[in-house]
Motif scaffolding. Sequence first.
Motif, PDB file in Angstrom:
ATOM      1  N   VAL A  38      -9.802  -5.953  -4.752  1.00 24.40           N
ATOM      2  CA  VAL A  38     -10.430  -6.869  -5.541  1.00 24.40           C
ATOM      3  C   VAL A  38     -11.774  -7.169  -4.865  1.00 24.40           C
ATOM      4  CG1 VAL A  38     -10.343  -9.652  -5.234  1.00 24.40           C
ATOM      5  CG2 VAL A  38      -8.295  -8.616  -5.609  1.00 24.40           C
ATOM      6  N   LYS A  39     -11.895  -6.297  -3.534  1.00 22.30           N
ATOM      7  CA  LYS A  39     -13.398  -6.271  -3.245  1.00 22.30           C
ATOM      8  C   LYS A  39     -14.515  -5.746  -4.060  1.00 22.30           C
ATOM      9  CE  LYS A  39     -14.564  -2.902   0.080  1.00 22.30           C
ATOM     10  NZ  LYS A  39     -15.029  -1.868  -0.643  1.00 22.30           N
ATOM     11  N   ALA A  40     -13.933  -4.922  -5.023  1.00 20.87           N
ATOM     12  CA  ALA A  40     -14.889  -4.194  -5.940  1.00 20.87           C
ATOM     13  C   ALA A  40     -15.344  -5.076  -6.909  1.00 20.87           C
ATOM     14  CB  ALA A  40     -14.277  -3.019  -6.523  1.00 20.87           C
ATOM     15  N   LEU A  81      -4.239  -8.349   2.874  1.00 17.41           N
ATOM     16  CA  LEU A  81      -5.606  -8.276   3.457  1.00 17.41           C
ATOM     17  C   LEU A  81      -5.493  -7.013   4.169  1.00 17.41           C
ATOM     18  CD1 LEU A  81      -8.230  -9.759   4.316  1.00 17.41           C
ATOM     19  CD2 LEU A  81      -7.168 -10.876   6.194  1.00 17.41           C
ATOM     20  N   ALA A  82      -6.324  -6.009   3.407  1.00 19.22           N
ATOM     21  CA  ALA A  82      -6.380  -4.760   4.132  1.00 19.22           C
ATOM     22  C   ALA A  82      -7.644  -4.596   5.168  1.00 19.22           C
ATOM     23  CB  ALA A  82      -6.669  -3.678   3.144  1.00 19.22           C
ATOM     24  N   ASN A  83      -7.503  -5.571   6.060  1.00 18.49           N
ATOM     25  CA  ASN A  83      -8.887  -5.642   6.896  1.00 18.49           C
ATOM     26  C   ASN A  83      -7.932  -6.638   8.167  1.00 18.49           C
ATOM     27  OD1 ASN A  83     -11.227  -5.575   7.928  1.00 18.49           O
ATOM     28  ND2 ASN A  83     -12.064  -6.808   6.316  1.00 18.49           N
ATOM     29  N   PRO A 138     -14.468   6.098  10.812  1.00 18.67           N
ATOM     30  CA  PRO A 138     -14.571   5.403  12.023  1.00 18.67           C
ATOM     31  C   PRO A 138     -14.928   4.224  11.645  1.00 18.67           C
ATOM     32  CG  PRO A 138     -16.688   6.841  11.604  1.00 18.67           C
ATOM     33  CD  PRO A 138     -15.483   7.136  10.470  1.00 18.67           C
ATOM     34  N   ARG A 139     -13.607   3.164  11.277  1.00 23.22           N
ATOM     35  CA  ARG A 139     -14.000   1.849  10.886  1.00 23.22           C
ATOM     36  C   ARG A 139     -12.887   1.145  11.577  1.00 23.22           C
ATOM     37  NH1 ARG A 139     -14.895   0.064   4.937  1.00 23.22           N
ATOM     38  NH2 ARG A 139     -12.686  -0.160   5.053  1.00 23.22           N
ATOM     39  N   CYS A 140     -11.984   0.377  10.888  1.00 19.16           N
ATOM     40  CA  CYS A 140     -10.696  -0.220  11.569  1.00 19.16           C
ATOM     41  C   CYS A 140      -9.544   0.989  11.656  1.00 19.16           C
ATOM     42  CB  CYS A 140     -10.386  -1.439  10.819  1.00 19.16           C
ATOM     43  SG  CYS A 140     -11.687  -2.669  10.643  1.00 19.16           S
ATOM     44  N   VAL A 164       2.656   0.829   6.918  1.00 17.06           N
ATOM     45  CA  VAL A 164       1.443   1.487   7.488  1.00 17.06           C
ATOM     46  C   VAL A 164       0.191   1.557   6.478  1.00 17.06           C
ATOM     47  CG1 VAL A 164       2.224   2.771   9.765  1.00 17.06           C
ATOM     48  CG2 VAL A 164       1.989   3.789   7.226  1.00 17.06           C
ATOM     49  N   MET A 165      -0.942   1.398   6.611  1.00 12.92           N
ATOM     50  CA  MET A 165      -1.997   1.705   5.967  1.00 12.92           C
ATOM     51  C   MET A 165      -3.039   2.637   6.577  1.00 12.92           C
ATOM     52  SD  MET A 165      -4.828  -1.503   5.188  1.00 12.92           S
ATOM     53  CE  MET A 165      -6.098  -0.597   5.417  1.00 12.92           C
ATOM     54  N   GLY A 166      -3.720   3.464   5.938  1.00 12.90           N
ATOM     55  CA  GLY A 166      -4.637   3.973   6.559  1.00 12.90           C
ATOM     56  C   GLY A 166      -5.873   4.770   5.435  1.00 12.90           C
ATOM     57  N   ALA A 205      -2.809   3.590   0.986  1.00 13.93           N
ATOM     58  CA  ALA A 205      -4.042   4.634   1.409  1.00 13.93           C
ATOM     59  C   ALA A 205      -4.790   4.767   0.057  1.00 13.93           C
ATOM     60  CB  ALA A 205      -3.781   5.783   1.965  1.00 13.93           C
ATOM     61  N   GLY A 206      -5.820   5.505   0.034  1.00 12.61           N
ATOM     62  CA  GLY A 206      -6.748   5.745  -0.881  1.00 12.61           C
ATOM     63  C   GLY A 206      -7.723   4.989  -1.618  1.00 12.61           C
ATOM     64  N   GLY A 207      -8.470   5.548  -2.474  1.00  8.72           N
ATOM     65  CA  GLY A 207      -9.436   4.803  -3.190  1.00  8.72           C
ATOM     66  C   GLY A 207      -9.608   5.332  -4.477  1.00  8.72           C
ATOM     67  N   THR A 208     -10.656   5.065  -5.211  1.00 10.04           N
ATOM     68  CA  THR A 208     -10.960   5.613  -6.578  1.00 10.04           C
ATOM     69  C   THR A 208     -11.139   7.079  -6.630  1.00 10.04           C
ATOM     70  OG1 THR A 208     -12.108   3.627  -7.382  1.00 10.04           O
ATOM     71  CG2 THR A 208     -12.766   5.416  -8.631  1.00 10.04           C
ATOM     72  N   GLY A 209     -11.952   7.604  -5.561  1.00 11.88           N
ATOM     73  CA  GLY A 209     -12.088   8.871  -5.662  1.00 11.88           C
ATOM     74  C   GLY A 209     -10.866   9.831  -5.239  1.00 11.88           C
ATOM     75  N   THR A 210      -9.743   9.408  -4.718  1.00 14.74           N
ATOM     76  CA  THR A 210      -8.656   9.962  -4.551  1.00 14.74           C
ATOM     77  C   THR A 210      -7.045   9.576  -5.155  1.00 14.74           C
ATOM     78  OG1 THR A 210      -8.267   8.463  -2.383  1.00 14.74           O
ATOM     79  CG2 THR A 210      -9.635  10.706  -2.086  1.00 14.74           C
ATOM     80  N   GLN A 221      -5.092   2.097  -2.838  1.00 16.85           N
ATOM     81  CA  GLN A 221      -5.803   0.827  -3.029  1.00 16.85           C
ATOM     82  C   GLN A 221      -7.303   1.070  -3.520  1.00 16.85           C
ATOM     83  OE1 GLN A 221      -6.600   0.423   1.250  1.00 16.85           O
ATOM     84  NE2 GLN A 221      -4.545  -0.320   1.781  1.00 16.85           N
ATOM     85  N   ALA A 222      -7.205   1.112  -4.884  1.00 19.38           N
ATOM     86  CA  ALA A 222      -8.388   1.550  -5.772  1.00 19.38           C
ATOM     87  C   ALA A 222      -9.152   0.483  -6.297  1.00 19.38           C
ATOM     88  CB  ALA A 222      -8.340   2.653  -6.509  1.00 19.38           C
ATOM     89  N   GLY A 223     -10.420   0.087  -6.279  1.00 17.08           N
ATOM     90  CA  GLY A 223     -11.021  -1.114  -6.940  1.00 17.08           C
ATOM     91  C   GLY A 223     -12.154  -0.582  -7.812  1.00 17.08           C
ATOM     92  N   ALA A 231     -22.668   6.194  -8.396  1.00 13.91           N
ATOM     93  CA  ALA A 231     -22.168   7.144  -7.208  1.00 13.91           C
ATOM     94  C   ALA A 231     -20.890   7.591  -7.472  1.00 13.91           C
ATOM     95  CB  ALA A 231     -22.196   6.358  -6.106  1.00 13.91           C
ATOM     96  N   TYR A 232     -19.964   6.989  -8.023  1.00 12.46           N
ATOM     97  CA  TYR A 232     -18.580   7.524  -8.454  1.00 12.46           C
ATOM     98  C   TYR A 232     -18.815   8.172  -9.634  1.00 12.46           C
ATOM     99  CZ  TYR A 232     -14.924   5.698  -5.193  1.00 12.46           C
ATOM    100  OH  TYR A 232     -14.078   5.712  -4.148  1.00 12.46           O
ATOM    101  N   ALA A 233     -19.587   7.949 -10.504  1.00 13.59           N
ATOM    102  CA  ALA A 233     -19.881   8.719 -11.739  1.00 13.59           C
ATOM    103  C   ALA A 233     -19.997  10.379 -11.428  1.00 13.59           C
ATOM    104  CB  ALA A 233     -20.747   8.336 -12.644  1.00 13.59           C
TER     105      ALA A 233
HETATM  106  C1  LIG Z   1      -9.435  -0.772   2.940  1.00 13.52           C
HETATM  107  C2  LIG Z   1      -9.957  -0.086   1.611  1.00 13.52           C
HETATM  108  N1  LIG Z   1      -9.054   0.452   0.844  1.00 13.52           N
HETATM  109  C3  LIG Z   1      -9.679   0.945  -0.520  1.00 13.52           C
HETATM  110  C4  LIG Z   1     -10.801   1.041  -0.731  1.00 13.52           C
HETATM  111  C5  LIG Z   1     -10.925   1.936  -1.919  1.00 13.52           C
HETATM  112  O1  LIG Z   1     -12.131   1.117  -2.794  1.00 13.52           O
HETATM  113  P1  LIG Z   1     -12.603   2.362  -4.117  1.00 13.52           P
HETATM  114  O2  LIG Z   1     -11.969   1.899  -5.203  1.00 13.52           O
HETATM  115  O3  LIG Z   1     -14.111   1.674  -3.946  1.00 13.52           O
HETATM  116  O4  LIG Z   1     -12.770   3.627  -3.619  1.00 13.52           O
HETATM  117  C6  LIG Z   1     -11.836   0.463  -0.002  1.00 13.52           C
HETATM  118  C7  LIG Z   1     -13.247   0.545  -0.196  1.00 13.52           C
HETATM  119  O5  LIG Z   1     -14.087   0.472   0.756  1.00 13.52           O
HETATM  120  C8  LIG Z   1     -11.344  -0.096   1.311  1.00 13.52           C
HETATM  121  O6  LIG Z   1     -12.244  -0.552   2.205  1.00 13.52           O
END
Ligand SMILES: Cc1ncc(COP(=O)(O)O)c(C=O)c1O
Length: 348
Positions: A38-40, A81-83, A138-140, A164-166, A205-210, A221-223, A231-233
């Motif tokens: 949802v952050k996106a 809450l992935a944070n 290098p974050r959480c 787990v998440m990573g 795990a994961g995001g849009t690029g993976t 976890q993609a948003g 940038a993603y284009a």
């Molecule tokens: C914890 C976490 N998971 C997944 C994502 C993936 O998001 P996106 O769709 O932008 O790749 C993010 C983006 O920063 C993130 O912080």
Amino acid sequence: VRLHDLPTPTLWVDLAALDHNVDVMAAARPGRSLRPHVKAFKSTALAAHVRDRGGHDAFCCATLKEVAGLVASGLGDDVLLANETLDRDRLGDLVAAATERGARVTVAVDSAETIAAAADAATNGPLAVLVDVDVGLPRCGCPPADAGRLADDARAAGLEVRGVMGYEGHVVGNPDRTWRIEQVEVSMALLRAAHDDVGGDVTSAGGTGTYDLHQWVREVQAGSYLLMDTAYARLGLPFQQALFVQATVISASAGHAVADAGLKAFGMDHGEPTVEGCDVFFTSDEHVTFTWSEGHTGPPHVGDRVRLLPAHVDPTVAYHERMWVIDAGDPEGGGEVVDAWPVDLRNW
Ligand SMILES: Cc1ncc(COP(=O)(O)O)c(C=O)c1O
């Protein structure tokens, strides 16, 4: 009402492009194999659209406000809450609200302190945790070798440990697909080792690029895929640009034109916005100054509308109070306004 009737700068969504993105992802990662982030987009209305059309009913958040907003809107079947948070009071209020609404909340932990905050909040109702593991960004996230001990501590504190998440955030934006494939392997080997020690049935795990490079994790976890950015284009993913900022040319000279959307309308950490067919010269608080090539359809005139493409979707959305939903297939006046979705989850 038409897009050109709205005051500028205006954040707008091309509904057909958004729905294309929803459908492509839902086919690749159906149901709970995707946890849309949802952050996106920071909008409960858009989250509801993704659930209804895409069939994903488990969401991922970066802030307590995002989680609380989903729970209050009936979108809390399974919210993560992935944070990390140490805000016991707000987390406790959230757990109480979730309990009342029959929502399920899970929070990431990576330290004794975040486990203690979660355990405190869990006196108000059920709260589960995922152990957040550092897989190279290098974050959480805890070192993989510490994950099992943290899981034991969380269980001893009365918390349900779901797994787990990573997040391999250092990998998701790299345009080299072969490199992304290799690095996902490296990161997921770390997460897998941590999971062996932690247990639980959630691996996230994961995001849009993976999104299509994960075989092992249960959920991605993609948003950004929903609205996209320039940038993603660059990665050549099968998602279309669906988010734009509409601006008005307010000044034009022989060599350049100026439109009324500047760096207060765009997240600029991934670069300047794009004006199609033109070169952006520079962006200032309330202005974008751009030039055009000889072959361009002609110099812009004062009063013309221009369509700008953001370089980074998340912070761009967060600058705006709402996004207008446009049927761009009906191009008269820039397209028909079919809805307005509040960016109700912005701020903290
Ligand atoms: C914890 C976490 N998971 C997944 C994502 C993936 O998001 P996106 O769709 O932008 O790749 C993010 C983006 O920063 C993130 O912080």
